[in-house]
Design an enzyme around this catalytic site. Structure first.
Site, PDB file in Angstrom:
ATOM      1  NE  ARG A  72      -3.149   3.031   2.637  1.00 37.89           N
ATOM      2  CZ  ARG A  72      -4.155   3.610   2.219  1.00 37.89           C
ATOM      3  NH1 ARG A  72      -4.891   2.939   1.357  1.00 37.89           N
ATOM      4  NH2 ARG A  72      -4.790   4.220   3.057  1.00 37.89           N
ATOM      5  CB  SER A 116       0.760   5.043   7.949  1.00 39.68           C
ATOM      6  OG  SER A 116      -0.052   6.254   8.284  1.00 39.68           O
ATOM      7  CD  GLU A 128       0.484   2.047   4.411  1.00 41.79           C
ATOM      8  OE1 GLU A 128      -0.420   2.164   5.292  1.00 41.79           O
ATOM      9  OE2 GLU A 128       0.491   3.249   3.715  1.00 41.79           O
TER      10      GLU A 128
HETATM   11  C1  LIG Z   1       4.933  11.834   4.839  1.00 43.90           C
HETATM   12  C2  LIG Z   1       4.117  10.917   3.848  1.00 43.90           C
HETATM   13  C3  LIG Z   1       2.718  10.827   4.069  1.00 43.90           C
HETATM   14  C4  LIG Z   1       2.369   9.749   3.415  1.00 43.90           C
HETATM   15  N1  LIG Z   1       0.683   9.595   3.390  1.00 43.90           N
HETATM   16  C5  LIG Z   1       0.157   8.686   2.785  1.00 43.90           C
HETATM   17  C6  LIG Z   1      -1.209   8.678   2.838  1.00 43.90           C
HETATM   18  O1  LIG Z   1      -1.928   9.551   3.156  1.00 43.90           O
HETATM   19  N2  LIG Z   1      -2.054   7.516   2.053  1.00 43.90           N
HETATM   20  C7  LIG Z   1      -1.160   6.651   1.677  1.00 43.90           C
HETATM   21  O2  LIG Z   1      -1.772   5.645   1.076  1.00 43.90           O
HETATM   22  N3  LIG Z   1       0.307   6.681   1.481  1.00 43.90           N
HETATM   23  C8  LIG Z   1       0.823   7.628   2.164  1.00 43.90           C
HETATM   24  N4  LIG Z   1       2.167   7.746   2.083  1.00 43.90           N
HETATM   25  C9  LIG Z   1       2.888   6.355   1.725  1.00 43.90           C
HETATM   26  C10 LIG Z   1       3.216   6.682   0.173  1.00 43.90           C
HETATM   27  O3  LIG Z   1       3.465   8.069  -0.198  1.00 43.90           O
HETATM   28  C11 LIG Z   1       2.271   5.963  -0.639  1.00 43.90           C
HETATM   29  O4  LIG Z   1       2.290   4.542  -0.402  1.00 43.90           O
HETATM   30  C12 LIG Z   1       2.624   6.249  -2.130  1.00 43.90           C
HETATM   31  O5  LIG Z   1       1.560   5.630  -3.155  1.00 43.90           O
HETATM   32  C13 LIG Z   1       3.940   5.427  -2.604  1.00 43.90           C
HETATM   33  O6  LIG Z   1       4.277   5.871  -3.910  1.00 43.90           O
HETATM   34  P1  LIG Z   1       5.455   6.010  -4.515  1.00 43.90           P
HETATM   35  O7  LIG Z   1       5.836   6.106  -6.037  1.00 43.90           O
HETATM   36  O8  LIG Z   1       6.765   6.625  -3.367  1.00 43.90           O
HETATM   37  O9  LIG Z   1       6.131   4.489  -4.516  1.00 43.90           O
HETATM   38  P2  LIG Z   1       7.419   3.639  -3.826  1.00 43.90           P
HETATM   39  O10 LIG Z   1       7.520   3.873  -2.511  1.00 43.90           O
HETATM   40  O11 LIG Z   1       8.839   3.876  -4.780  1.00 43.90           O
HETATM   41  O12 LIG Z   1       6.941   1.929  -4.357  1.00 43.90           O
HETATM   42  C14 LIG Z   1       5.930   1.556  -3.608  1.00 43.90           C
HETATM   43  C15 LIG Z   1       5.745   0.391  -4.502  1.00 43.90           C
HETATM   44  O13 LIG Z   1       5.066   0.474  -5.778  1.00 43.90           O
HETATM   45  C16 LIG Z   1       5.918  -0.311  -6.571  1.00 43.90           C
HETATM   46  N5  LIG Z   1       5.971   0.703  -7.837  1.00 43.90           N
HETATM   47  C17 LIG Z   1       6.015   2.043  -8.050  1.00 43.90           C
HETATM   48  N6  LIG Z   1       6.092   2.545  -9.018  1.00 43.90           N
HETATM   49  C18 LIG Z   1       5.680   1.387  -9.910  1.00 43.90           C
HETATM   50  C19 LIG Z   1       5.253   1.169 -11.404  1.00 43.90           C
HETATM   51  N7  LIG Z   1       5.175   2.278 -12.046  1.00 43.90           N
HETATM   52  N8  LIG Z   1       4.959   0.089 -11.690  1.00 43.90           N
HETATM   53  C20 LIG Z   1       4.862  -0.990 -10.769  1.00 43.90           C
HETATM   54  N9  LIG Z   1       5.336  -0.914  -9.739  1.00 43.90           N
HETATM   55  C21 LIG Z   1       5.539   0.444  -9.198  1.00 43.90           C
HETATM   56  C22 LIG Z   1       7.306  -0.344  -5.994  1.00 43.90           C
HETATM   57  O14 LIG Z   1       7.926  -1.403  -6.692  1.00 43.90           O
HETATM   58  C23 LIG Z   1       6.821  -0.670  -4.802  1.00 43.90           C
HETATM   59  O15 LIG Z   1       6.336  -2.017  -4.581  1.00 43.90           O
HETATM   60  C24 LIG Z   1       2.723   8.630   2.824  1.00 43.90           C
HETATM   61  C25 LIG Z   1       4.319   8.853   2.767  1.00 43.90           C
HETATM   62  C26 LIG Z   1       4.997  10.087   3.468  1.00 43.90           C
HETATM   63  C27 LIG Z   1       6.510   9.769   3.450  1.00 43.90           C
END
Ligand SMILES: Cc1cc2nc3c(=O)[nH]c(=O)nc-3n(C[C@H](O)[C@H](O)[C@H](O)COP(=O)(O)OP(=O)(O)OC[C@H]3O[C@@H](n4cnc5c(N)ncnc54)[C@H](O)[C@@H]3O)c2cc1C
Length: 307
Positions: free
Chosen positions: A180, A230, A300
């Protein structure tokens, strides 16, 4: 600070992005999967690398705080809001193209859409990520993973931008992927696009595997409630959800935030939760697990702002 000068700042930002891409006092509850959080002083949509290459060095030089938002699916924003510039990527950065066995996806594209494109082109290897509700950018930063797959296994290179507005490619080993985490969590870089290297496969098999994983998620995860997936990282040698359940916290609630009864590893918003409720519940769970099992649970979920 930014709050007081945001109208002025808005005029400055119009040098870099169209006026309609700038909003003031934008509620973050509309941009996070927890559906909680206060307002961002300024919210900017950046549509391409050129806009970013003007915007980012400007903000950096002026020492204005800014934050790159993906889909907000791993983010808890304080109820007091974010006092800075929230930047969300869109437009050209949402594009996906296929070159043989490679998919090149902009940071704003959803992992789900990349998975669909991979399937349509008979490319296998991306299925594990099809149910992760994040963007490519967020997925790379977090090295998102599920069902024995993670981004690090399929990323060939990532194009990033630094604070000076220079964009360059980082090859997979330079991304410093870990559990992660990636280099983008440790250094101020912005993900612009990513090349995924996949393998030829059978469309029907790929679609069937994605459906099987989706069904497993529906069975095990409280997808009917807002959450950030998570809440805690997996502690070495344990499962967070099991520790939380064994600590007797299944269904435990603070305000509208609850330890999911379906999956104790998820903190959910039952409807009226605030970010403060979620935060207090996270802290309560950590304390209980520490005192009962001497295990430190590390969130996380990324916390943004003052709690
Ligand atoms: C129902 C549910 C199920 C999930 N299942 C999983 C799973 O199975 N596995 C898993 O790993 N995660 C899971 N997640 C968590 C989440 O979806 C992941 O961590 C995902 O990768 C986050 O992406 P995001 O675009 O929403 O990022 P955000 O939550 O918007 O940001 C996360 C981080 O990334 C940074 N960021 C985002 N875009 C950029 C960019 N372009 N450049 C630089 N920094 C950036 C942000 O500043 C922040 O620090 C789940 C979430 C939910 C709600």
């Amino acid at each position: 600070m930014v709050n007081m000068i945001s109208t002025d700042l808005r005029n400055q930002l119009e040098q870099f992005v169209p006026a309609e891409n700038i909003k003031l006092q934008e509620p973050m509850s509309s941009h996070t999967s927890f559906r909680t959080g206060g307002e961002a002083d300024v919210f900017v949509l950046a549509e391409n690398g050129e806009q970013l290459s003007g915007l980012i060095p400007y903000l950096h030089e002026k020492d204005y705080p800014f934050f790159l938002l993906g889909f907000g699916s791993n983010l808890l924003v304080s109820d007091h809001g974010y006092h800075g510039i929230m930047i969300k990527l869109s437009g050209e950065l949402d594009r996906i193209r296929v070159e043989g066995e490679r998919i090149i996806a902009g940071a704003a594209a959803s992992l789900a859409r990349v998975a669909r494109v991979a399937c349509e082109h008979g490319l296998t290897g991306f299925e594990f990520a099809s149910g992760i509700p994040g963007s490519v950018g967020g997925g790379i930063v977090m090295n998102a993973g599920a069902y024995d797959g993670e981004m690090s296994q399929i990323v060939e290179w990532v194009r990033v931008m630094d604070l000076a507005g220079r964009s360059f490619r980082l090859e997979n080993p330079q991304m410093e992927f870990g559990y992660r985490t990636s280099i983008v969590k440790k250094q101020p870089l912005i993900v612009l696009e990513t090349a995924f290297k996949l393998q030829p496969g059978q469309r029907e098999q790929i679609a069937a595997y994605m459906e099987e994983l989706a069904s497993r998620r529906r069975q095990k995860q409280p997808l009917e409630y807002p959450s950030a997936g998570s809440t805690f990282k997996r502690p070495e040698g344990y499962f967070a959800g099991k520790l939380i359940m064994d600590a007797g916290l299944k269904g435990y609630q603070i305000g509208g935030a609850q330890v999911s009864e379906k999956h104790c590893g998820f903190v959910i918003n039952t409807g009226q939760a605030t970010s403060t409720h979620v935060y207090q519940l996270i802290e309560h769970v950590r304390m209980q697990v520490k005192s009962k099992y001497d295990v430190e649970l590390e969130p996380e979920v990324i916390l943004l702002g003052d709690f």
